[in-house]
Motif scaffolding. Structure first.
Motif, PDB file in Angstrom:
ATOM      1  N   THR A   1      52.619  29.074 112.996  1.00  0.00           N
ATOM      2  CA  THR A   1      51.782  30.144 112.443  1.00  0.00           C
ATOM      3  C   THR A   1      52.643  31.124 111.650  1.00  0.00           C
ATOM      4  OG1 THR A   1      52.017  31.774 114.238  1.00  0.00           O
ATOM      5  CG2 THR A   1      50.417  30.004 114.573  1.00  0.00           C
ATOM      6  N   ASN A   2      52.001  32.134 111.103  1.00  0.00           N
ATOM      7  CA  ASN A   2      52.722  33.202 110.410  1.00  0.00           C
ATOM      8  C   ASN A   2      52.915  34.428 111.300  1.00  0.00           C
ATOM      9  OD1 ASN A   2      53.002  31.950 107.789  1.00  0.00           O
ATOM     10  ND2 ASN A   2      50.787  32.189 107.567  1.00  0.00           N
ATOM     11  N   TYR A   3      52.549  34.306 112.568  1.00  0.00           N
ATOM     12  CA  TYR A   3      52.675  35.429 113.491  1.00  0.00           C
ATOM     13  C   TYR A   3      54.127  35.628 113.921  1.00  0.00           C
ATOM     14  CZ  TYR A   3      47.588  35.316 114.067  1.00  0.00           C
ATOM     15  OH  TYR A   3      46.237  35.354 113.846  1.00  0.00           O
ATOM     16  N   LYS A   4      54.497  36.881 114.095  1.00  0.00           N
ATOM     17  CA  LYS A   4      55.758  37.221 114.736  1.00  0.00           C
ATOM     18  C   LYS A   4      55.508  37.258 116.245  1.00  0.00           C
ATOM     19  CE  LYS A   4      57.977  37.700 110.910  1.00  0.00           C
ATOM     20  NZ  LYS A   4      59.003  36.671 110.524  1.00  0.00           N
ATOM     21  N   THR A   5      56.571  37.151 117.027  1.00  0.00           N
ATOM     22  CA  THR A   5      56.401  37.125 118.485  1.00  0.00           C
ATOM     23  C   THR A   5      57.388  38.077 119.151  1.00  0.00           C
ATOM     24  OG1 THR A   5      57.969  35.300 118.827  1.00  0.00           O
ATOM     25  CG2 THR A   5      55.658  34.705 118.413  1.00  0.00           C
TER      26      THR A   5
ATOM     27  N   PRO B   1      60.524  28.899 124.260  1.00  0.00           N
ATOM     28  CA  PRO B   1      59.996  27.730 123.543  1.00  0.00           C
ATOM     29  C   PRO B   1      58.546  27.903 123.092  1.00  0.00           C
ATOM     30  CG  PRO B   1      61.292  27.003 125.407  1.00  0.00           C
ATOM     31  CD  PRO B   1      61.177  28.502 125.530  1.00  0.00           C
ATOM     32  N   ILE B   2      57.711  28.559 123.911  1.00  0.00           N
ATOM     33  CA  ILE B   2      56.321  28.793 123.502  1.00  0.00           C
ATOM     34  C   ILE B   2      56.280  29.718 122.294  1.00  0.00           C
ATOM     35  CG2 ILE B   2      54.168  29.939 124.175  1.00  0.00           C
ATOM     36  CD1 ILE B   2      54.616  28.840 127.014  1.00  0.00           C
ATOM     37  N   LEU B   3      57.060  30.797 122.332  1.00  0.00           N
ATOM     38  CA  LEU B   3      57.064  31.737 121.211  1.00  0.00           C
ATOM     39  C   LEU B   3      57.690  31.115 119.963  1.00  0.00           C
ATOM     40  CD1 LEU B   3      57.890  35.168 122.895  1.00  0.00           C
ATOM     41  CD2 LEU B   3      55.679  34.150 122.352  1.00  0.00           C
ATOM     42  N   ASP B   4      58.731  30.304 120.127  1.00  0.00           N
ATOM     43  CA  ASP B   4      59.336  29.607 118.983  1.00  0.00           C
ATOM     44  C   ASP B   4      58.311  28.691 118.326  1.00  0.00           C
ATOM     45  OD1 ASP B   4      61.748  30.842 119.417  1.00  0.00           O
ATOM     46  OD2 ASP B   4      62.681  29.142 120.441  1.00  0.00           O
ATOM     47  N   ALA B   5      57.521  27.998 119.154  1.00  0.00           N
ATOM     48  CA  ALA B   5      56.503  27.092 118.617  1.00  0.00           C
ATOM     49  C   ALA B   5      55.417  27.868 117.860  1.00  0.00           C
ATOM     50  CB  ALA B   5      55.879  26.278 119.750  1.00  0.00           C
TER      51      ALA B   5
ATOM     52  N   ALA C   1      47.315  28.726 115.803  1.00  0.00           N
ATOM     53  CA  ALA C   1      47.263  28.229 114.428  1.00  0.00           C
ATOM     54  C   ALA C   1      45.811  28.041 113.980  1.00  0.00           C
ATOM     55  CB  ALA C   1      48.025  26.910 114.322  1.00  0.00           C
ATOM     56  N   LYS C   2      44.974  27.503 114.865  1.00  0.00           N
ATOM     57  CA  LYS C   2      43.561  27.309 114.529  1.00  0.00           C
ATOM     58  C   LYS C   2      42.848  28.636 114.343  1.00  0.00           C
ATOM     59  CE  LYS C   2      43.177  22.879 116.960  1.00  0.00           C
ATOM     60  NZ  LYS C   2      42.642  22.189 118.166  1.00  0.00           N
ATOM     61  N   LYS C   3      43.156  29.608 115.200  1.00  0.00           N
ATOM     62  CA  LYS C   3      42.546  30.939 115.071  1.00  0.00           C
ATOM     63  C   LYS C   3      42.962  31.595 113.759  1.00  0.00           C
ATOM     64  CE  LYS C   3      42.243  31.953 120.055  1.00  0.00           C
ATOM     65  NZ  LYS C   3      40.831  32.271 120.169  1.00  0.00           N
ATOM     66  N   GLU C   4      44.215  31.408 113.393  1.00  0.00           N
ATOM     67  CA  GLU C   4      44.734  31.991 112.147  1.00  0.00           C
ATOM     68  C   GLU C   4      44.010  31.417 110.937  1.00  0.00           C
ATOM     69  OE1 GLU C   4      49.145  33.106 110.479  1.00  0.00           O
ATOM     70  OE2 GLU C   4      48.801  31.036 111.146  1.00  0.00           O
ATOM     71  N   LYS C   5      43.780  30.112 110.941  1.00  0.00           N
ATOM     72  CA  LYS C   5      43.073  29.471 109.830  1.00  0.00           C
ATOM     73  C   LYS C   5      41.647  29.994 109.709  1.00  0.00           C
ATOM     74  CE  LYS C   5      45.686  25.138 109.788  1.00  0.00           C
ATOM     75  NZ  LYS C   5      45.658  23.673 110.065  1.00  0.00           N
ATOM     76  N   LYS C   6      40.988  30.203 110.859  1.00  0.00           N
ATOM     77  CA  LYS C   6      39.623  30.721 110.842  1.00  0.00           C
ATOM     78  C   LYS C   6      39.567  32.121 110.248  1.00  0.00           C
ATOM     79  CE  LYS C   6      37.603  28.062 114.667  1.00  0.00           C
ATOM     80  NZ  LYS C   6      37.014  28.142 116.024  1.00  0.00           N
TER      81      LYS C   6
END
Length: 347
Positions: A36-40, A27-31, A338-343
């Motif tokens: 985000t655009n990251y793969k997990t 569930p954490i990785l699905d979220a 998500a916030k880190k990705e935006k930065k």
């Protein structure tokens, strides 16, 4: 290209679901993939193949999330050094071992003395010699004390120790409510010696970490323990942990009931404010790293000198906090990335 977020698990342990993973891992990785655009990816830490895993993660990981309960590992210090090596290579490590070694051990309660979070009657007995020299005086002063092994979870290694009028000593172990009787303090000290572990000469992270923390016994534990669940520096939930009748431990393993509530509710205003202010006192122990990704601060109620409610910090957990029964909080974890990705996109 480093475009993946990894969760690191361990194959052994009682925290696995039917598929061999922790129930909150997917569930954490699905979220994260949703927000985000990251793969997990999930990987397993195997001590005999750690160097292969280290190279694999160095090449592919933007960040790793450690979801291993250190109690399941034989060589915890070795795993912490593995995480440190990842961090040194430029991979984001959640939660960094420099933070876990400071916050996840009970001696943080003694280190916080003199701050808004600390209790002045908390002591750390690093060696058995130190324990023999100081504990009898502390027990005489209060009549009853709580002893917690410096590193433990689920109530393991926690003892309630009291001295009777005839000089005899009585202790109860939290995890199984097992009772012990001793004729006098000397017999208690003699029998307790075996519980002090020897310090490993090869330990890098665990130097000075063996021993017990002694705390005041707070009678209001019968009203429950109040847990603040945090993601980094944000409180996302308040968990009221009510002990089973007759128990002094508020863990699931000792039969406690957990009730999750919003941190915005008026009745939790004081404890949430204390936590937010207390982050300033905790910051020096982060060694320049971020606050833990998913962590908790636990409190027991007491009374101040005016008879008003006062919250006493009883524990910090940050190595592998579970959200198995409240999977909606996976989104809060994902929002960190998500916030880190935006930065990164703005740079």
């Amino acid at each position: 290209m480093k475009n993946k977020i990894f969760i690191i698990e361990y194959q052994k342990g009682s925290d696995k679901g039917f598929d061999g993973f922790r129930a909150d891992t997917k569930p954490i990785l699905d979220a994260i993939e949703k927000e985000t655009n990251y793969k997990t990816e999930i990987v397993f830490y195997k001590p005999n193949r750690k160097y292969e895993l280290l190279d694999y993660l160095k090449e592919r990981a933007r960040a790793v999330i450690s979801r291993i309960n250190p109690g399941n590992l034989k060589e915890v210090d070795e795993y912490f050094q593995f995480l440190k090596a990842l961090g040194n290579s430029g991979v984001e490590v959640h939660t960094h071992p420099d933070v876990m070694i400071n916050l996840d051990f009970k001696d943080i309660l003694a280190k916080l003395k003199g701050t808004r979070l600390g209790d002045d009657e908390t002591y750390f007995y690093h060696t058995y010699t130190d324990f023999v020299r100081k504990f009898p005086e502390h027990l005489n002063k209060h009549g009853i004390r709580v002893l917690k092994t410096n590193y433990g979870s689920t109530g393991e290694g926690v003892y309630l120790v009291s001295k009777k009028d005839d000089g005899s000593v009585f202790s109860v172990e939290a995890v199984n409510n097992e009772k012990f009787y001793y004729d006098n303090i000397n017999e208690f000290l003699e029998k307790f010696e075996s519980k002090f572990e020897e310090e490993s000469e090869n330990a890098a992270y665990f130097k000075g970490k063996t021993g017990f923390v002694g705390c005041r016994y707070l009678q209001r534990i019968s009203e429950g323990e109040i847990r603040i669940l945090l993601v980094n520096n944000k409180a996302i939930s308040v968990v009221h942990k009510k002990p089973q009748e007759g128990e002094f431990s508020a863990t699931l393993f000792s039969g406690a009931k957990y009730n999750y509530e919003s941190p915005n509710e008026e009745k939790w205003k004081d404890v949430v404010e204390l936590t937010m202010e207390g982050l300033k006192d905790i910051k020096p122990f982060l060694n320049g790293q971020n606050y833990p990704l998913l962590w908790t601060m636990d409190y027991i109620l007491d009374y101040d000198e005016k008879g008003k409610d006062k919250y006493i910090l009883s524990e910090i957990n940050c190595s592998c906090v579970g959200i198995t029964t409240e999977l909606q909080y996976a989104k809060d974890v994902a929002n960190v990335f998500a916030k880190k990705e935006k930065k990164l996109k703005k740079k």
